[in-house]
Design a protein around this motif. Structure first.
Motif, PDB file in Angstrom:
ATOM      1  N   LYS A  44      41.206  31.973  38.146  1.00 57.55           N
ATOM      2  CA  LYS A  44      41.257  33.331  39.073  1.00 57.55           C
ATOM      3  C   LYS A  44      40.813  33.110  40.537  1.00 57.55           C
ATOM      4  O   LYS A  44      41.687  33.782  41.099  1.00 57.55           O
ATOM      5  CB  LYS A  44      39.506  33.851  38.400  1.00 57.55           C
ATOM      6  CG  LYS A  44      39.594  34.064  37.173  1.00 57.55           C
ATOM      7  CD  LYS A  44      38.068  34.496  36.605  1.00 57.55           C
ATOM      8  CE  LYS A  44      37.074  33.617  36.920  1.00 57.55           C
ATOM      9  NZ  LYS A  44      36.942  32.397  36.181  1.00 57.55           N
ATOM     10  N   SER A  45      40.093  31.959  41.048  1.00 57.35           N
ATOM     11  CA  SER A  45      40.382  31.678  42.388  1.00 57.35           C
ATOM     12  C   SER A  45      41.580  31.194  42.946  1.00 57.35           C
ATOM     13  O   SER A  45      42.216  31.714  43.853  1.00 57.35           O
ATOM     14  CB  SER A  45      38.908  30.577  42.607  1.00 57.35           C
ATOM     15  OG  SER A  45      37.840  30.896  42.253  1.00 57.35           O
ATOM     16  N   THR A  46      42.166  30.440  42.186  1.00 54.58           N
ATOM     17  CA  THR A  46      43.278  30.072  42.617  1.00 54.58           C
ATOM     18  C   THR A  46      44.540  31.223  42.696  1.00 54.58           C
ATOM     19  O   THR A  46      45.133  31.561  43.655  1.00 54.58           O
ATOM     20  CB  THR A  46      44.195  29.065  41.673  1.00 54.58           C
ATOM     21  OG1 THR A  46      43.323  28.014  41.417  1.00 54.58           O
ATOM     22  CG2 THR A  46      45.597  28.480  42.046  1.00 54.58           C
ATOM     23  N   PHE A 164      37.571  39.701  46.569  1.00 51.93           N
ATOM     24  CA  PHE A 164      36.285  39.207  46.520  1.00 51.93           C
ATOM     25  C   PHE A 164      36.039  38.265  45.269  1.00 51.93           C
ATOM     26  O   PHE A 164      36.465  38.254  44.224  1.00 51.93           O
ATOM     27  CB  PHE A 164      35.108  40.294  45.939  1.00 51.93           C
ATOM     28  CG  PHE A 164      34.873  41.189  47.081  1.00 51.93           C
ATOM     29  CD1 PHE A 164      33.714  41.288  47.909  1.00 51.93           C
ATOM     30  CD2 PHE A 164      35.772  42.352  47.207  1.00 51.93           C
ATOM     31  CE1 PHE A 164      33.532  42.217  48.731  1.00 51.93           C
ATOM     32  CE2 PHE A 164      35.655  43.493  48.031  1.00 51.93           C
ATOM     33  CZ  PHE A 164      34.492  43.353  49.033  1.00 51.93           C
ATOM     34  N   ASP A 165      35.801  36.815  45.687  1.00 50.22           N
ATOM     35  CA  ASP A 165      35.694  35.748  44.657  1.00 50.22           C
ATOM     36  C   ASP A 165      34.186  35.438  44.393  1.00 50.22           C
ATOM     37  O   ASP A 165      33.619  34.651  45.198  1.00 50.22           O
ATOM     38  CB  ASP A 165      36.587  34.641  45.196  1.00 50.22           C
ATOM     39  CG  ASP A 165      36.542  33.445  44.028  1.00 50.22           C
ATOM     40  OD1 ASP A 165      36.194  33.769  42.850  1.00 50.22           O
ATOM     41  OD2 ASP A 165      37.272  32.520  44.211  1.00 50.22           O
ATOM     42  N   GLU A 166      33.689  35.985  43.284  1.00 48.22           N
ATOM     43  CA  GLU A 166      32.386  35.808  42.935  1.00 48.22           C
ATOM     44  C   GLU A 166      31.566  36.129  44.249  1.00 48.22           C
ATOM     45  O   GLU A 166      30.426  35.011  44.439  1.00 48.22           O
ATOM     46  CB  GLU A 166      32.027  34.415  42.283  1.00 48.22           C
ATOM     47  CG  GLU A 166      33.234  34.374  41.041  1.00 48.22           C
ATOM     48  CD  GLU A 166      32.612  33.157  40.074  1.00 48.22           C
ATOM     49  OE1 GLU A 166      31.559  32.723  39.983  1.00 48.22           O
ATOM     50  OE2 GLU A 166      33.362  32.545  39.278  1.00 48.22           O
ATOM     51  N   PRO A 167      31.383  37.215  44.688  1.00 49.26           N
ATOM     52  CA  PRO A 167      30.670  37.442  45.853  1.00 49.26           C
ATOM     53  C   PRO A 167      29.019  37.486  45.434  1.00 49.26           C
ATOM     54  O   PRO A 167      28.386  37.269  46.720  1.00 49.26           O
ATOM     55  CB  PRO A 167      30.919  38.943  46.459  1.00 49.26           C
ATOM     56  CG  PRO A 167      31.368  39.487  44.964  1.00 49.26           C
ATOM     57  CD  PRO A 167      32.314  38.413  44.317  1.00 49.26           C
TER      58      PRO A 167
HETATM   59 MG    MG Z   1      36.717  30.513  40.691  1.00 50.36          MG
END
Ligand code: MG
Ligand code: ADP
Length: 244
Positions: A44-46, A164-167
């Motif tokens: 997901k982050s990638t 938004f990455d796990e805000p």
């Molecule tokens: Mg991640």
């Protein structure tokens, strides 16, 4: 459908021998809120980081707001102004006030004058409910307030898309609501958003579409009710069962 504002096609990413994204296709319409879920390590982050080219995809194509993000001719720093990003860690400068943090991006990235940057930064802090905290440093703010400063810093540049990455993952539970409320109001103002998060209540209330990723692929996607209540794939069902 009008042309998507984010169009990512056939995205692969390798880190050395590790094949992290295995052909991801994601189109996002203007004003859409796409919510991305999936197990830790699913990519997901990638994927988010590829969208603004914090990571270089190994292959595939990405356009954001009509800009070819992977073309060597694209001025990537200019292109990134259209893509706001908020991380789990707020990444504020500790020695600067909230106002100073928001102004810095406007001055360095957008080349605004001091006076102009201050006007825009104050308006952005107002939008996240922090007008009265403008002169506080990060250490004098709660985690939720710091994350709202980070959101203000991003929206001050008037991006076309927000990632938004796990805000809210680093926040104490009682501080999560204030950040989600700001995200909800951004969404209501028509911002296009891609949100990686575990906040399923927020997804049900605000997402147009939920995308489930596993092992570097989009396994399944659809409206929140469909993905949460009636997932088609066993892996989606297992994941939803775990986080509920
Ligand atoms: Mg991640
Ligand atoms: P998620 O955000 O879904 O938890 P990530 O995108 O962070 O997943 O990571 C996906 C996979 O890629 C993981 O196996 C992770 O270890 C690996 N990975 C991520 N970034 C790097 C990197 N810079 N170098 C090597 N491997 C990485």
């Amino acid at each position: 459908m009008t042309a998507p504002i984010v169009a990512a096609h056939g995205i692969h990413k390798h880190f050395g021998q590790v094949h992290v994204l295995k052909g991801v296709d994601l189109d996002v319409a203007e004003r859409e809120l796409v919510f991305v879920i999936g197990p830790s390590g699913s990519g997901k982050s990638t994927l988010l980081r590829c969208l603004n080219r914090l990571e270089e995809p190994s292959s595939g194509s990405i356009t954001v707001a009509g800009i070819d993000m992977l073309s060597p001719k694209t001025d990537i720093n200019h292109a990134r102004q259209h893509i706001g990003m908020v991380f789990q860690s707020f990444n504020l400068y500790p020695h600067m006030t909230a106002l100073g943090n928001v102004m810095l991006a406007l001055r360095k990235v957008a080349g605004k004058s001091r006076a102009e940057a201050e006007t825009i930064a104050r308006a952005a802090l107002e939008r996240v409910g922090l007008a009265e905290r403008a002169h506080h440093r990060p250490a004098e703010l709660s985690g939720g307030q710091q994350q709202r400063v980070a959101i203000a810093r991003a929206i001050a540049l008037e991006p076309r898309v927000m990632l938004f990455d796990e805000p809210t993952s680093a926040l104490d539970p009682e501080l999560v609501g204030s950040v989600l409320a700001v995200m909800r109001s951004l969404r209501e103002s028509g911002m296009t958003m891609i949100v990686v998060s575990h906040e399923m209540g927020f997804a049900r209330a605000a997402a147009d579409r939920v995308v489930f990723m596993d092992h570097g692929l989009i396994v399944e996607q659809g409206p929140p009710a469909q993905i949460f209540e009636n997932p088609a794939h066993e892996r989606t069902r297992a994941f939803i069962g775990q986080i509920r």
